[in-house]
Design a protein around this motif. Structure first.
Motif, PDB file in Angstrom:
ATOM      1  N   TYR A 105       0.805  -1.220   0.000  1.00  0.00           N
ATOM      2  CA  TYR A 105       0.000   0.000   0.000  1.00  0.00           C
ATOM      3  C   TYR A 105       0.841   1.275   0.000  1.00  0.00           C
ATOM      4  O   TYR A 105       0.341   2.342  -0.341  1.00  0.00           O
ATOM      5  N   ALA A 106       2.108   1.185   0.329  1.00  0.00           N
ATOM      6  CA  ALA A 106       2.996   2.351   0.258  1.00  0.00           C
ATOM      7  C   ALA A 106       3.558   2.547  -1.148  1.00  0.00           C
ATOM      8  O   ALA A 106       4.125   3.596  -1.454  1.00  0.00           O
ATOM      9  N   ALA A 123      -0.217   0.433  -5.624  1.00  0.00           N
ATOM     10  CA  ALA A 123      -1.489   0.576  -4.914  1.00  0.00           C
ATOM     11  C   ALA A 123      -2.339   1.723  -5.466  1.00  0.00           C
ATOM     12  O   ALA A 123      -3.445   1.951  -4.980  1.00  0.00           O
ATOM     13  N   ASP A 124      -1.833   2.439  -6.484  1.00  0.00           N
ATOM     14  CA  ASP A 124      -2.600   3.534  -7.093  1.00  0.00           C
ATOM     15  C   ASP A 124      -4.000   3.086  -7.513  1.00  0.00           C
ATOM     16  O   ASP A 124      -4.950   3.850  -7.422  1.00  0.00           O
ATOM     17  N   GLY A 160      -4.357   3.556  -2.849  1.00  0.00           N
ATOM     18  CA  GLY A 160      -3.075   3.974  -2.292  1.00  0.00           C
ATOM     19  C   GLY A 160      -2.450   5.045  -3.154  1.00  0.00           C
ATOM     20  O   GLY A 160      -3.098   5.565  -4.061  1.00  0.00           O
ATOM     21  N   PRO A 161      -1.222   5.347  -2.892  1.00  0.00           N
ATOM     22  CA  PRO A 161      -0.400   4.874  -1.792  1.00  0.00           C
ATOM     23  C   PRO A 161      -0.899   5.395  -0.438  1.00  0.00           C
ATOM     24  O   PRO A 161      -1.508   6.442  -0.344  1.00  0.00           O
ATOM     25  N   LEU A 162      -0.596   4.591   0.604  1.00  0.00           N
ATOM     26  CA  LEU A 162      -0.982   4.920   1.968  1.00  0.00           C
ATOM     27  C   LEU A 162       0.240   4.872   2.876  1.00  0.00           C
ATOM     28  O   LEU A 162       1.164   4.108   2.631  1.00  0.00           O
ATOM     29  N   ASN A 163       0.192   5.683   3.952  1.00  0.00           N
ATOM     30  CA  ASN A 163       1.237   5.578   4.967  1.00  0.00           C
ATOM     31  C   ASN A 163       0.926   4.384   5.864  1.00  0.00           C
ATOM     32  O   ASN A 163      -0.076   3.678   5.664  1.00  0.00           O
ATOM     33  N   SER A 208      -2.445   2.083   5.998  1.00  0.00           N
ATOM     34  CA  SER A 208      -2.360   0.662   5.687  1.00  0.00           C
ATOM     35  C   SER A 208      -2.942  -0.183   6.813  1.00  0.00           C
ATOM     36  O   SER A 208      -3.640  -1.172   6.567  1.00  0.00           O
TER      37      SER A 208
END
Length: 182
Positions: free
Chosen positions: A31-32, A36-37, A41-44, A48
Motif C-alpha cells: 500500500y505504500a 497501490a494507485d 493507495g499509496p498509503l502511509n 495501511s
C-alpha cells in the motif's frame, strides 16, 4: 462478540487464509508503493493498518471477505484475493491485489477462481463483478482469463471511474468448481 471462522482455501500452488496482524508488513509495503494507485493507495503505515483492519472487519460485517494469499510452504502474504462488497459498491465483487514481486505468475487468476468458486458453490451467489481501473491492464487481463466481460462502467465517490467486468454465472463455468473448501 464472537469471532468469525474464516475458511481456508487451497489451490494447486496457493493457500488462501484469514488475514491477520502477521500480514501487516507485506500489506503496508504494497500500500505504500505506486502499485497501490489502483486500489486506494499509496498509503502511509497508519492508513495501511486501517485498510488491513477493514479487510478483517469485512468478514464480520458481511460474512465473507478477502483472504490473504500465500504460496504453499511459505506463510508470507503475497496478496489479498476474495469477495468484497463495501458500502458504495454497485454489487458483490471478486477482487485481487498481488503484492510487489508476485505479479505475472498466474496467482491472481488461480486465487480468483478459488474465491469465485467459493462464492458460487458455498455462498450461493448467482453473479459477481470485478471493478477495474481502465489503466490497470494487468487486472483486466485477470478478469478476462476468469471469463469475465467488460459490461459497463461505474464511478465511485472516492475511487473514481472504474470498469465493471461481469463474471460468468455458475452454470456457465466449464472448470467445474473446486473442492478445496469441502
Amino acid at each position: 462478540m464472537t469471532a468469525l471462522a474464516i475458511p481456508t482455501l487451497e489451490t494447486e500452488r496457493l493457500i488462501l487464509r484469514a488475514p491477520g496482524p502477521q500480514d501487516f508488513g507485506p500489506f503496508a509495503a504494497f500500500y505504500a508503493s505506486p502499485r497501490a494507485d489502483f486500489v486506494g493507495g499509496p498509503l502511509n503505515a497508519e492508513g495501511s493498518w486501517r485498510m488491513l483492519a477493514m479487510e478483517i472487519g469485512h468478514w464480520t460485517l458481511k460474512g465473507f471477505g478477502r483472504w490473504t494469499v500465500t504460496a504453499k510452504g511459505d506463510d508470507t502474504a503475497i496478496g489479498m484475493v476474495g469477495l468484497f462488497e463495501p458500502e458504495g459498491w454497485p454489487e458483490a465483487e471478486i477482487g485481487w491485489d498481488l503484492f510487489n514481486g508476485h505479479e505475472g505468475k498466474g496467482y491472481a487468476t488461480e486465487a480468483g477462481r478459488a474465491a469465485r468458486s467459493y462464492a458460487y458453490d458455498v455462498l450461493g451467489w448467482q453473479t459477481a463483478i470485478s471493478l477495474v481501473k481502465p489503466a490497470n491492464t494487468g487486472s483486466a487481463r485477470v478478469a478476462a482469463r476468469l471469463g469475465a466481460r467488460h459490461e459497463g462502467d461505474f464511478t465511485h465517490e472516492r475511487h473514481g471511474f472504474m470498469q465493471v467486468w461481469r463474471h460468468p454465472a455458475p452454470g456457465e463455468i466449464a472448470d467445474g468448481g473446486m473442492e478445496a473448501y469441502a
